[in-house]
Design an enzyme around this catalytic site. Structure first.
Site, mmCIF file in Angstrom:
data_model
loop_
_atom_site.group_PDB
_atom_site.id
_atom_site.type_symbol
_atom_site.label_atom_id
_atom_site.label_comp_id
_atom_site.label_asym_id
_atom_site.label_seq_id
_atom_site.Cartn_x
_atom_site.Cartn_y
_atom_site.Cartn_z
ATOM 1 N N GLY A 100 -10.180 44.828 -13.187
ATOM 2 C CA GLY A 100 -8.678 44.538 -13.055
ATOM 3 C C GLY A 100 -7.934 45.134 -11.877
ATOM 4 O O GLY A 100 -6.945 45.541 -11.749
ATOM 5 N N GLU A 111 -16.301 47.203 -13.094
ATOM 6 C CA GLU A 111 -16.697 45.701 -13.185
ATOM 7 C C GLU A 111 -15.539 44.622 -13.163
ATOM 8 O O GLU A 111 -14.943 43.916 -14.003
ATOM 9 C CB GLU A 111 -17.095 45.553 -14.707
ATOM 10 C CG GLU A 111 -16.118 46.164 -15.782
ATOM 11 C CD GLU A 111 -16.780 46.203 -17.342
ATOM 12 O OE1 GLU A 111 -18.226 46.366 -17.428
ATOM 13 O OE2 GLU A 111 -16.260 46.050 -18.261
ATOM 14 N N GLY A 143 -13.663 41.288 -11.896
ATOM 15 C CA GLY A 143 -13.961 39.729 -11.934
ATOM 16 C C GLY A 143 -13.021 39.092 -10.805
ATOM 17 O O GLY A 143 -13.329 38.778 -9.814
ATOM 18 N N ARG A 144 -11.728 39.049 -11.063
ATOM 19 C CA ARG A 144 -10.753 38.300 -10.485
ATOM 20 C C ARG A 144 -10.950 38.704 -8.952
ATOM 21 O O ARG A 144 -10.766 37.801 -7.985
ATOM 22 C CB ARG A 144 -9.308 38.539 -10.874
ATOM 23 C CG ARG A 144 -8.200 37.713 -10.435
ATOM 24 C CD ARG A 144 -6.864 38.166 -10.786
ATOM 25 N NE ARG A 144 -6.843 38.170 -12.236
ATOM 26 C CZ ARG A 144 -6.331 37.140 -13.175
ATOM 27 N NH1 ARG A 144 -6.087 36.055 -12.632
ATOM 28 N NH2 ARG A 144 -6.584 37.224 -14.360
ATOM 29 N N CYS A 155 1.708 15.230 -19.805
ATOM 30 C CA CYS A 155 3.010 14.838 -20.159
ATOM 31 C C CYS A 155 3.453 15.926 -20.886
ATOM 32 O O CYS A 155 3.777 15.919 -22.088
ATOM 33 C CB CYS A 155 2.612 13.859 -21.061
ATOM 34 S SG CYS A 155 1.937 12.416 -20.740
ATOM 35 N N TYR A 160 -10.810 32.509 -13.113
ATOM 36 C CA TYR A 160 -9.974 32.363 -14.257
ATOM 37 C C TYR A 160 -9.141 30.953 -13.875
ATOM 38 O O TYR A 160 -7.909 31.244 -13.991
ATOM 39 C CB TYR A 160 -8.906 33.514 -14.446
ATOM 40 C CG TYR A 160 -9.730 34.618 -14.792
ATOM 41 C CD1 TYR A 160 -10.381 35.218 -16.030
ATOM 42 C CD2 TYR A 160 -9.636 35.844 -13.812
ATOM 43 C CE1 TYR A 160 -10.958 36.335 -16.407
ATOM 44 C CE2 TYR A 160 -10.172 37.035 -14.137
ATOM 45 C CZ TYR A 160 -10.860 37.168 -15.047
ATOM 46 O OH TYR A 160 -11.693 38.499 -15.606
HETATM 47 C C1 LIG Z 1 -13.884 44.589 -20.612
HETATM 48 C C2 LIG Z 1 -13.597 43.884 -19.091
HETATM 49 N N1 LIG Z 1 -13.920 44.068 -18.148
HETATM 50 C C3 LIG Z 1 -13.933 43.456 -16.966
HETATM 51 C C4 LIG Z 1 -12.709 42.497 -17.096
HETATM 52 C C5 LIG Z 1 -12.503 41.964 -15.558
HETATM 53 O O1 LIG Z 1 -11.206 42.216 -15.220
HETATM 54 P P1 LIG Z 1 -10.518 41.426 -13.839
HETATM 55 O O2 LIG Z 1 -11.283 40.051 -13.845
HETATM 56 O O3 LIG Z 1 -9.295 41.481 -13.823
HETATM 57 O O4 LIG Z 1 -11.107 42.361 -12.906
HETATM 58 C C6 LIG Z 1 -12.046 42.349 -18.261
HETATM 59 C C7 LIG Z 1 -11.172 41.211 -17.999
HETATM 60 O O5 LIG Z 1 -10.567 41.007 -19.102
HETATM 61 C C8 LIG Z 1 -12.584 42.829 -19.464
HETATM 62 O O6 LIG Z 1 -11.974 42.603 -20.452
#
Ligand SMILES: Cc1ncc(COP(=O)(O)O)c(C=O)c1O
Length: 396
Positions: A229, A265, A267-268, A343, A372
């Site tokens: 996050g 952990e 991701g984004r 559309c 994403y």
């Molecule tokens: C349990 C958990 N971990 C990690 C992430 C990764 O979050 P982000 O991509 O915002 O860093 C998410 C995203 O929904 C998640 O649900």
């Protein structure tokens, strides 16, 4: 935009657009910076849901300690694409088949979302993995101090959600795990992912909250996973999450807990920057006082601006060539809304972009499309062709 990406966009034929273009050299450099900013006792897992392309997982390989997967599909995919790497299996609503597959694969850690899931896991572990102790981290939905999640785009913790367990429910579960009620399970630690879109200071505050709650239980915990996050600013694409001050904050926290390992952990904030969605302007139109450019593709390939309600940052790459015998439409004003081919009025990638002189045939590159983006989009709506995929900078 990196030079590699710029040159590739201009070298593609119109029929090869739209295309997702990833700069893996840029991804590796970014991941190395993130890793360097984190103290040694912080393990970095990549949340594969952000972008599970095998090339992306592979490029991140040397910089991450493992991968977080949130479904049986991700589990099978990541285990195949990154064989032998540690996996943490999280996510709500795990099915018995998924849990069985994870046990058979020897997944290193389970993030347990509910009491029901814990009982299912314990029983399946006894049947599928007899003699092995399976490491679990109950996921806790902890309230966070007032105001510390004020800036969060997507709060998941501290309010009613389907994620994790309330602290009052998690505590007895944790004590049962600690006192050996489930001999086949080992209480490895606590998992929390409380929000998305937090700045470094807010993330440190969340980590403090989770660690203080977890260590306050007085049971032996080797790890605390404080989730992902980290903020990505779509309004300022050059900006980066402040990994250095986050690392410093975590180091201070770890000084007070000398035997603890922290895990994150994201991701984004790892992969958003390495991807671009490149396309071509098909038409430029005037409608009730505004100008619209319709591009090849749209939100069925890049759903991010529709889901997050933002304008996807973009750059125009002018193209002088106009190969057709009919006149070339162009913008007359200074601002143009970039829409896709669907559309629906929701198919807008960016509103009122400064793009004076934009013409059909020009190229547009949407940045921050590495996370994403393609994998959350509704690809089959209207049956337009799929984009191309280009992974640049693969040489080590
Ligand atoms: C349990 C958990 N971990 C990690 C992430 C990764 O979050 P982000 O991509 O915002 O860093 C998410 C995203 O929904 C998640 O649900």
């Amino acid at each position: 935009m990196t030079p590699l990406v710029h040159d590739r966009i201009l070298s593609l034929a119109p029929t090869e657009l739209p295309a997702y273009i990833y700069d893996l050299a840029a991804l590796r450099a970014h991941a190395a910076t993130v890793r360097d900013a984190l103290p040694e006792r912080v393990e970095l897992y990549y949340a594969a849901k952000a972008n599970p392309e095998p090339e992306i997982l592979g490029a991140l390989g040397p910089y991450v300690d493992g991968y977080e997967v949130s479904s049986g599909g991700e589990l099978a995919h990541v285990a195949g694409a990154a064989p032998g790497r540690p996996l943490a299996f999280g996510g709500p609503g795990k099915t018995p088949d998924e849990v069985t597959a994870a046990l058979e694969l020897g997944v290193e850690r389970f993030h347990v979302e509910s009491e029901y899931e814990l009982r299912m896991l314990a029983e399946l572990a006894r049947l599928v993995a007899p003699g092995r102790r399976v490491a679990v981290l109950p996921r806790v939905n902890l309230p966070v101090a007032d105001g510390s999640l004020a800036g969060s785009a997507l709060a998941m913790g501290g309010r009613p959600t389907p994620f994790g367990m309330d602290p009052v429910r998690a505590e007895p579960v944790i004590r049962q795990l600690a006192d050996g009620t489930y001999p086949q399970l080992e209480l490895r630690g606590i998992h929390a992912h409380l929000a998305s879109g937090l700045e470094a200071a807010e993330q440190v505050a969340v980590a403090e909250t989770v660690v203080s709650w977890a260590t306050g239980l007085g049971v032996g915990l080797a790890e605390v996973n404080v989730g992902g996050g980290m903020h990505v600013d779509y309004g300022a694409p050059e900006r980066r999450f402040d990994w250095k001050s986050y690392g410093t904050g975590l180091a201070r926290l770890l000084e007070r807990h000398p035997t603890l390992t922290l895990r994150i952990e994201p991701g984004r904030a790892l992969t958003a920057y390495c991807g671009w969605y490149a396309t071509e302007v098909l038409d430029v139109k005037h409608s009730h006082g505004e100008e619209f450019a319709v591009v090849r593709g749209g939100t069925h390939h890049l759903r991010t601006p529709a889901t997050k309600g933002h304008d996807q940052p973009c750059s125009v790459l002018p193209v002088d060539d106009w190969p057709h015998p009919w006149p070339r439409p162009g913008a007359e004003g200074g601002r143009v809304t970039l829409a896709g081919q669907l559309c629906t009025p929701k198919d807008v990638l960016a509103r009122e972009v400064p793009a004076a002189g934009l013409r059909a045939g020009d190229r547009v590159a949407f940045a921050l499309a590495g996370a994403y983006a393609w994998n959350i989009s509704h690809h089959d709506f209207l049956m337009h062709p799929r984009p191309g995929f280009h992974f640049l900078g693969t040489a080590e």
